[in-house]
Design a protein around this motif. Structure first.
Motif, short mmCIF file in Angstrom:
data_model
loop_
_atom_site.label_atom_id
_atom_site.label_comp_id
_atom_site.label_asym_id
_atom_site.label_seq_id
_atom_site.Cartn_x
_atom_site.Cartn_y
_atom_site.Cartn_z
N LYS A 53 -2.21 -16.22 -4.83
CA LYS A 53 -3.14 -15.34 -5.53
C LYS A 53 -4.10 -14.65 -4.57
N VAL A 54 -3.55 -14.05 -3.52
CA VAL A 54 -4.34 -13.33 -2.53
C VAL A 54 -3.84 -11.90 -2.43
N MET A 55 -4.66 -11.04 -1.83
CA MET A 55 -4.24 -9.67 -1.56
C MET A 55 -3.39 -9.68 -0.30
N THR A 56 -2.35 -8.87 -0.30
CA THR A 56 -1.45 -8.82 0.85
C THR A 56 -1.47 -7.43 1.47
N LEU A 57 -1.29 -7.39 2.77
CA LEU A 57 -1.20 -6.15 3.52
C LEU A 57 0.08 -6.22 4.34
N SER A 58 0.89 -5.18 4.24
CA SER A 58 2.14 -5.12 4.99
C SER A 58 2.11 -3.92 5.91
N ILE A 59 2.65 -4.13 7.11
CA ILE A 59 2.72 -3.07 8.11
C ILE A 59 4.17 -2.92 8.52
N GLY A 60 4.64 -1.69 8.51
CA GLY A 60 6.02 -1.46 8.90
C GLY A 60 6.21 -0.11 9.55
N ASP A 61 7.33 0.03 10.27
CA ASP A 61 7.57 1.29 10.99
C ASP A 61 8.94 1.89 10.72
N GLY A 62 9.69 1.32 9.82
CA GLY A 62 11.03 1.87 9.59
C GLY A 62 11.47 1.74 8.15
N ILE A 69 6.55 -3.02 2.14
CA ILE A 69 5.33 -2.23 1.98
C ILE A 69 5.04 -2.00 0.51
N GLN A 70 6.07 -1.73 -0.27
CA GLN A 70 5.88 -1.47 -1.70
C GLN A 70 5.54 -2.74 -2.47
N ALA A 71 5.95 -3.89 -1.98
CA ALA A 71 5.66 -5.15 -2.66
C ALA A 71 4.24 -5.64 -2.41
N SER A 72 3.60 -5.16 -1.36
CA SER A 72 2.26 -5.63 -1.03
C SER A 72 1.19 -4.82 -1.75
N ASP A 73 -0.04 -5.33 -1.71
CA ASP A 73 -1.16 -4.63 -2.33
C ASP A 73 -1.53 -3.38 -1.53
N VAL A 74 -1.56 -3.51 -0.23
CA VAL A 74 -1.88 -2.39 0.67
C VAL A 74 -0.76 -2.28 1.69
N GLY A 75 -0.23 -1.08 1.83
CA GLY A 75 0.84 -0.86 2.79
C GLY A 75 0.40 0.13 3.86
N ILE A 76 0.74 -0.19 5.09
CA ILE A 76 0.42 0.68 6.22
C ILE A 76 1.72 1.03 6.91
N GLY A 77 1.97 2.33 7.03
CA GLY A 77 3.17 2.81 7.69
C GLY A 77 2.84 3.34 9.07
#
Length: 191
Positions: A53-62, A69-77
Motif C-alpha cells: 500500500k505504497v506509492m510506486t515510481l518506475s523509471i524506464g528507457d525503452g 511505467i503504466q502500472a506504477s503511480d508515477v512513471g518517468i521515461g
C-alpha cells in the motif's frame, strides 16, 4: 541489496511466494530486477502497490518498460537508444538519467509546496464566497433570491481568482534550486 533475475521471479510468481519475496525485499536498501520480461516488471510493481500500500515510481528507457511505467503511480521515461515508447507512456520525461535528481528534489519540492498553497487558497476563496452567500440570506429573508448574476460569477472565477494561481504556478519558489540540491533532507519536510 538484492539482485534477482527473470527466472527467479518466474518461480516466485508461479509458486505463490510473493509474500516471502516482499518480506525479503523489505530488509534490503535496494532491489534490482535484471533480465526480466515486461510482464514480470509490471507484476513486481503491482505486487508492491497491492501488498505494501505504497506509492510506486518506475523509471524506464525503452519499449520493454512501458507496462511497468503504466502500472506504477508515477512513471518517468528516459529518452534512450531503444526509442521513445517509454517517454510517450510516462508522466514525466527526461533526457538523461542524471536529471532524475533535479526532477525529484527540486521540481518535486516546488510542485508539492505550490499545490499545498493552492489548496489553502481555494479553501479561502470558497469559504469567503459561501460566507457572503450565508449572510446575504439573512438580508433577503431566506427568499432564495440570487445575490450575484450568473455572468458576474463566471467573471469572478475566471478573472479575479485566476491571477493568484497563475502567479503561484510561475513565480513561487520557497527555496532555491541550489539549496534543494545541496540539502536533500528538505524534501522530507514537505511530506
Amino acid at each position: 541489496g538484492l539482485v534477482i533475475d527473470g527466472r527467479t521471479l518466474n518461480v516466485i510468481f508461479q509458486g505463490g511466494l510473493e509474500k516471502t519475496f516482499l518480506a525479503l525485499t523489505q530488509h534490503c536498501r535496494s532491489v534490482l530486477c535484471c533480465r526480466c520480461t515486461p510482464l514480470q516488471k509490471s507484476m513486481v510493481v503491482k505486487l508492491v502497490r497491492r501488498e505494501l500500500k505504497v506509492m510506486t515510481l518506475s523509471i524506464g528507457d525503452g519499449a520493454n518498460d512501458v507496462s511497468m511505467i503504466q502500472a506504477s503511480d508515477v512513471g518517468i521515461g528516459i529518452s534512450g537508444q531503444e526509442g521513445m515508447q517509454a517517454m510517450m507512456a510516462s508522466d514525466f520525461a527526461i533526457s538523461r538519467f542524471k536529471h532524475l535528481k533535479k526532477l525529484l528534489l527540486v521540481h518535486g519540492h516546488w510542485c508539492y509546496a505550490r499545490l499545498a498553497k493552492m489548496v489553502i487558497y481555494f479553501f479561502y476563496k470558497n469559504v469567503s464566497y459561501v460566507s457572503l452567500l450565508f449572510w446575504y440570506q439573512f438580508f433577503c429573508g431566506f427568499s432564495g433570491s440570487t445575490m450575484i448574476d450568473y455572468w458576474q460569477m463566471i467573471f469572478f472565477n475566471l478573472l479575479f481568482t485566476s491571477m493568484p494561481p497563475i502567479l503561484f504556478g510561475i513565480l513561487d519558489r520557497d527555496v532555491s534550486a541550489e539549496t534543494l540540491l545541496g540539502l536533500p533532507e528538505l524534501y522530507k519536510n514537505g511530506r
